[in-house]
Write a protein that holds these residues in place. Structure first.
Motif, short mmCIF file in Angstrom:
data_model
loop_
_atom_site.label_atom_id
_atom_site.label_comp_id
_atom_site.label_asym_id
_atom_site.label_seq_id
_atom_site.Cartn_x
_atom_site.Cartn_y
_atom_site.Cartn_z
N PRO A 352 5.38 -9.96 -19.62
CA PRO A 352 5.21 -11.42 -19.70
C PRO A 352 6.02 -12.18 -18.66
N PHE A 353 7.20 -11.70 -18.33
CA PHE A 353 7.98 -12.35 -17.27
C PHE A 353 7.32 -12.16 -15.91
N PHE A 354 6.72 -10.99 -15.69
CA PHE A 354 6.00 -10.77 -14.43
C PHE A 354 4.86 -11.78 -14.29
N VAL A 355 4.10 -11.98 -15.37
CA VAL A 355 2.98 -12.92 -15.32
C VAL A 355 3.49 -14.34 -15.12
N TYR A 356 4.53 -14.71 -15.86
CA TYR A 356 5.04 -16.08 -15.72
C TYR A 356 5.60 -16.32 -14.32
N SER A 357 6.15 -15.29 -13.71
CA SER A 357 6.67 -15.43 -12.35
C SER A 357 5.57 -15.83 -11.38
N GLY A 358 4.35 -15.32 -11.60
CA GLY A 358 3.23 -15.74 -10.76
C GLY A 358 2.72 -17.12 -11.13
N PHE A 359 2.72 -17.44 -12.45
CA PHE A 359 2.26 -18.75 -12.89
C PHE A 359 3.07 -19.88 -12.29
N LEU A 474 10.84 3.72 -7.54
CA LEU A 474 10.92 2.31 -7.19
C LEU A 474 9.57 1.73 -6.77
N ASP A 475 8.80 2.49 -5.98
CA ASP A 475 7.52 1.95 -5.53
C ASP A 475 6.56 1.75 -6.70
N PHE A 476 6.60 2.64 -7.70
CA PHE A 476 5.74 2.45 -8.87
C PHE A 476 6.15 1.21 -9.66
N VAL A 477 7.45 1.02 -9.83
CA VAL A 477 7.95 -0.09 -10.64
C VAL A 477 7.61 -1.43 -9.99
N TYR A 478 7.89 -1.56 -8.70
CA TYR A 478 7.60 -2.83 -8.03
C TYR A 478 6.10 -3.06 -7.86
N THR A 479 5.32 -1.99 -7.82
CA THR A 479 3.86 -2.16 -7.81
C THR A 479 3.39 -2.78 -9.11
N ILE A 480 3.91 -2.32 -10.23
CA ILE A 480 3.52 -2.89 -11.53
C ILE A 480 3.93 -4.36 -11.60
N TYR A 481 5.13 -4.68 -11.14
CA TYR A 481 5.63 -6.06 -11.16
C TYR A 481 4.68 -6.98 -10.38
N HIS A 482 4.36 -6.63 -9.17
CA HIS A 482 3.56 -7.53 -8.34
C HIS A 482 2.07 -7.45 -8.69
N TRP A 483 1.65 -6.39 -9.36
CA TRP A 483 0.27 -6.37 -9.84
C TRP A 483 0.09 -7.38 -10.97
N PHE A 484 1.05 -7.48 -11.86
CA PHE A 484 0.96 -8.50 -12.91
C PHE A 484 1.06 -9.90 -12.31
#
Length: 628
Positions: A352-359, A474-484
């Protein structure tokens, strides 16, 4: 005559016995010179009295640390320039294409509005599939080359504006949509890796660094906090530089706010869509084509500058041997692992924080700036609101350095609290069209920038801290973050025509849910609840190349090779049972990045010769078995 001849023979026979007067001395000199040269060679090749190995090693690692700082600054400035060019050009392009006179005079039957809609669709919709290819691209190209390639795609988008057609603008917009998630995943991975490398170079005497084992928990957290703060401080300046084309070029061609907002009756919380009633003619006269070409050429030059910065000034994130290991787990595993990492409750509860970061970023530069700022002040003041917001983000990003002394929840919760208060205020705030006051709008821009700074730096730093000892993840984690975040971009694209209060309600619900989920995550971690991480397969290498120095045995039979492969499979299966991951202390060893000092190189050479001796012993045993 006979007597004379006999005398000459006697003299000729005696000649070889005559020694030149300086011959002995020359031989002595030659012997002395040889002794002197031998002494010089011994002195040159022998141990140097003035050579201090520890001092040289200290200088070596100091240069390495300076190189890491250079890499962080280069990546930060490169990303800032890329987005300054991209946002500045996109903003100018959309304003020009919105004006009805510009469309009819320059592109009468081209359908620029339809092209713009499809271009925005390509930018906002395409990143949704980013989770499928981002890890594969990053591991195939490498982190540095992925940043370079993505910056080249942004430069391609700039170049297509020289010839504005459907077949140039739309494909380049789709390419940008494809590159968004890989670029940001690479940047997040790169900054965190630089923090890990800086720790290794600063603590090169530690045993776990010299033996290239996993870093102790919490060892590099302070470096992650500092480097992520520096990146966000520099990158946030892109909002300021992106407004230069509009402020210096386009503002002189805009009509006054009375004409542009003539049919606008309501602003802010009371409207639906963006700005209902906004005039379709916003330009007093059309900019000269040569002026637009000059502006685009300057932006193109800066886009190439960003590419050169990534290529020349950014060093690699991993050593070549580590990159080979990262690729050698198999492309199928690389494709699956981002999905498997969602089993980790830490990532799930941060979504949810990842999504809100884009919002919240898109709402600041689109929702608030247009529906509140432009609607109340006029289009010619848009640059002011964005510049204030960007400057606020950059300045307040320094507050994340407080995490060096305060708990890590301070940034995220502080930024969320600021945004919750602002969202509640915006639900009841409706500025008057054409005559709004500057004060409230600028204050909201500053405070929203404060919340954005705490949110962005807080999320990036938290991910780096949670996975600081897991450099292969690290690449998997940041991929999930920016995908959301990409999913959030798509949702914002879809909700354009919703009422403003509905948009604000979605933002408020998302940030409250994000805070609750983050509290649950911290509570579970405090209670030592084990989290689940997928096991990353061990790299499988052919025994070839510079990476693995063992020699192939050309006389080895296929049966012997199959026996050895079976033994390796058994060993790997045993290791797989041991390496099943459930909690924080899963693995104590590993190939964590330490610099190769002179001592480490000597140990590596000794280990290589021991491996070769072991190979010869095994070959001898196999020959005995064959002989028997």
């Amino acid at each position: 005559m006979m007597e004379a001849t006999d005398g000459e023979d006697l003299i000729r026979d005696a000649d070889p016995l005559i020694v030149p007067p300086n011959g002995g001395m020359n031989e002595l000199l030659n012997v002395g010179q040889e002794d002197n040269m031998q002494g010089q060679m011994d002195e040159f090749l022998g141990p140097q009295a003035e050579y201090n190995e520890e001092e040289e090693e200290r200088k070596y690692y100091r240069r390495k640390r300076l190189g890491v700082i250079k890499n962080v600054l280069a990546a930060s400035f490169g990303a800032m320039i890329v987005y300054s060019v991209y946002m500045g050009l996109l903003q100018m392009q959309l304003i020009l294409h919105y004006d009805m006179t510009y469309r009819e005079v320059k592109y009468s039957n081209l359908g620029l509005q339809d092209i713009d809609r499809k271009m925005l669709m390509g930018i906002n919709v395409t990143p949704i599939i980013g989770l499928l290819y981002t890890p594969v691209l990053i591991r195939f190209l490498g982190t540095k080359w992925m940043m370079f390639l993505a910056s080249g795609i942004y430069a391609l988008f700039v170049s297509t504006n020289y010839w504005e057609r459907y077949y140039t603008l739309v494909p380049s917009a789709v390419a940008i949509g494809v590159a968004i998630v890989p670029l940001w995943a690479s940047l997040g991975n790169y900054i965190t890796r630089m923090a890990q490398q800086y720790y290794e170079y600063a603590n090169y005497k530690e045993e776990h660094v010299q033996e290239q084992k996993k870093l102790p928990k919490g060892a590099c957290h302070s470096y992650i906090i500092v480097f992520q703060s520096v990146f966000n401080i520099i990158f946030s300046l892109s909002f300021i530089f992106a407004e230069l084309p509009m402020r210096l070029v386009l503002n002189g061609y805009l009509r006054d706010s009375i004409h542009i907002l003539h049919n606008v009756k309501k602003c802010g919380a009371e409207i639906s869509g963006v700005i209902p009633g906004f005039n379709t003619t916003v330009l007093t006269n059309l900019p000269r084509s040569m002026l637009l070409i000059q502006v685009e050429s300057v932006l193109m030059g800066f886009a190439f500058l960003a590419m050169i910065i990534f290529l020349v000034l950014c060093g690699p994130a991993y050593r070549p041997t580590e990159e080979i290991d990262l690729r050698s787990i198999g492309w199928g595993n690389i494709f699956q692992l981002p999905f498997k990492h969602l089993r980790d409750y830490r990532l799930r509860l941060l979504c949810p924080f990842f999504v809100y970061s884009g919002f919240e970023v898109l709402f600041a530069i689109k929702g608030f700036s247009l529906s509140y700022g432009v609607c109340g002040l006029g289009l010619d003041k848009l640059w002011l609101l964005i510049v204030v917001y960007g400057l606020s983000c950059s300045v307040f990003s320094t507050l994340s350095l407080c995490l060096l002394r305060l708990p890590r929840w301070v940034c995220l919760v502080g930024g969320a609290a600021v945004h919750v208060a602002l969202l509640v205020a915006l639900m009841v705030f409706s500025p008057e069209p054409k005559n709004a006051s500057y004060g409230p709008l600028l204050v909201i821009s500053v405070l929203w920038g404060l919340g954005t700074a705490l949110n962005k730096t807080g999320v990036s730093t938290l991910l780096g801290i949670l996975y600081a000892e897991e450099k292969e993840r690290l690449d998997f984690v940041y991929t999930i973050y920016h995908w959301f975040q990409a999913i959030a971009i798509f949702i914002v694209y879809l909700w354009s025509n919703l009422p403003m209060r509905a948009k604000l309600s979605i933002l408020l619900a998302t940030v409250l849910l994000a805070c609750y989920c983050y509290w649950v995550m911290e509570r579970r971690l405090a209670g030592k609840v084990p989290y689940r991480l997928p096991r990353i397969p061990r790299p499988r290498h052919k025994v070839k190349g510079y990476r693995y120095l063992e020699e192939d045995n050309s006389d080895e039979s296929e049966s012997e090779k199959s026996e050895e492969d079976d033994e390796e499979d058994e060993e790997e299966n045993e290791d797989g049972v041991v390496e099943e991951m459930g909690a924080e202390g899963r693995e104590d060893g590993g190939q964590d990045g330490g610099a190769e000092s002179p001592r480490a190189r000597r140990r590596g050479v000794e280990g290589h010769w021991q491996r070769r001796e072991g190979n010869h012993v095994r070959e001898g045993e196999r020959e005995e078995r064959k002989g028997g």
